[in-house]
Design an enzyme around this catalytic site. Sequence first.
Site, PDB file in Angstrom:
ATOM      1  CB  CYS A  86      -0.897  -0.218   1.093  1.00 27.56           C
ATOM      2  SG  CYS A  86      -2.496   1.073   0.956  1.00 27.56           S
ATOM      3  CG  HIS A 194      -3.329  -3.620   3.331  1.00 32.24           C
ATOM      4  ND1 HIS A 194      -2.443  -3.144   4.065  1.00 32.24           N
ATOM      5  CD2 HIS A 194      -3.952  -2.683   2.587  1.00 32.24           C
ATOM      6  CE1 HIS A 194      -2.575  -1.806   3.831  1.00 32.24           C
ATOM      7  NE2 HIS A 194      -3.605  -1.724   2.901  1.00 32.24           N
ATOM      8  CD  GLU A 196      -0.458  -5.752   5.475  1.00 32.96           C
ATOM      9  OE1 GLU A 196      -0.822  -4.617   5.794  1.00 32.96           O
ATOM     10  OE2 GLU A 196      -0.387  -6.135   4.322  1.00 32.96           O
TER      11      GLU A 196
END
Length: 227
Positions: A86, A194, A196
Site C-alpha cells: 500500500c 494487504h 498482512e
Amino acid sequence: MKFAVIVFPGSNCDLDMYHAVKDELGEEAEYVWHDSTDLSGYDGILLPGGFSYGDYLRCGAIAQSSAVMDEVKKAAEAGKPILGICNGFQILTEAGLLPGVLLRNKNLKFMCKTVGLKVENANTLFTNEYEKGQEIQIPIAHGEGNYYCDDATYEQLKQNNQIVFSYADDFNGSRNNIAGIVNERGNVLGMMPHPERAVSDLIGGSDGLALFKSIVKQWREANVSHA
C-alpha cells in the site's frame, strides 16, 4: 530470518506486518524508525501501509527522502527481499525502486474491502507458495491505488514477467488491473492489497500468509545449510 519493519510518521499497518512475521511465521522482526542509517543486520525489509507524513505532496513523496531509504536502496542492490504494501508500494515508486505511479482511484474515493487477486507470476521469491493463475482473497484499503505507467514501461513489465498480482475486477482504474509488481531482479515487490491482514482465518482469511512463507522459504534455501 530477521525482518525490519520500517516505521514512518503516519505508518499504521506496521503492527499488522510485525504480527504476520512474528506471531504467524515465528520469525524475528523489529520496528525500525525512519531515521535509521543501518539495515545491515536484517535479512528482509518491510515497508508497511499507512499515511507516511500525512500523504503531503504525494503519497510516499516525503517518505522516500527519509534517511532509512538510502539503506533500503542498498539492501535492494544487495539482493535482499524488499516488500512494500500500500503506502509502502507508493514509497517504492517514489524512490525509483519500482516503475510507475499510484494515482487516485477512478471513483475518487477511499476503498476498503476484500477483493480477488490473481497470481500472475508464481515464480518469484514472494509467490513460490502460490500457483500461477490462483485467485486469492486479500483486503484493500487505499485512496490512491490506481497503478499507472506509460506504454513502454507496461510492455517491459509484461516482457519481463514483472506483473505479479492483478485484480480480478477493475474497481480502482489500475492499468490492466495491475495490483502488484516486482523489479527486474525480482527482489523488490510492491502491491496495494494487504496480505498482512489475511494471515489467519480468525481475522477473516489466510490467503496472504503464503506470501510471507514464500519469502522465508526462498531465503532459507539460499542461506541455510542443509548439510
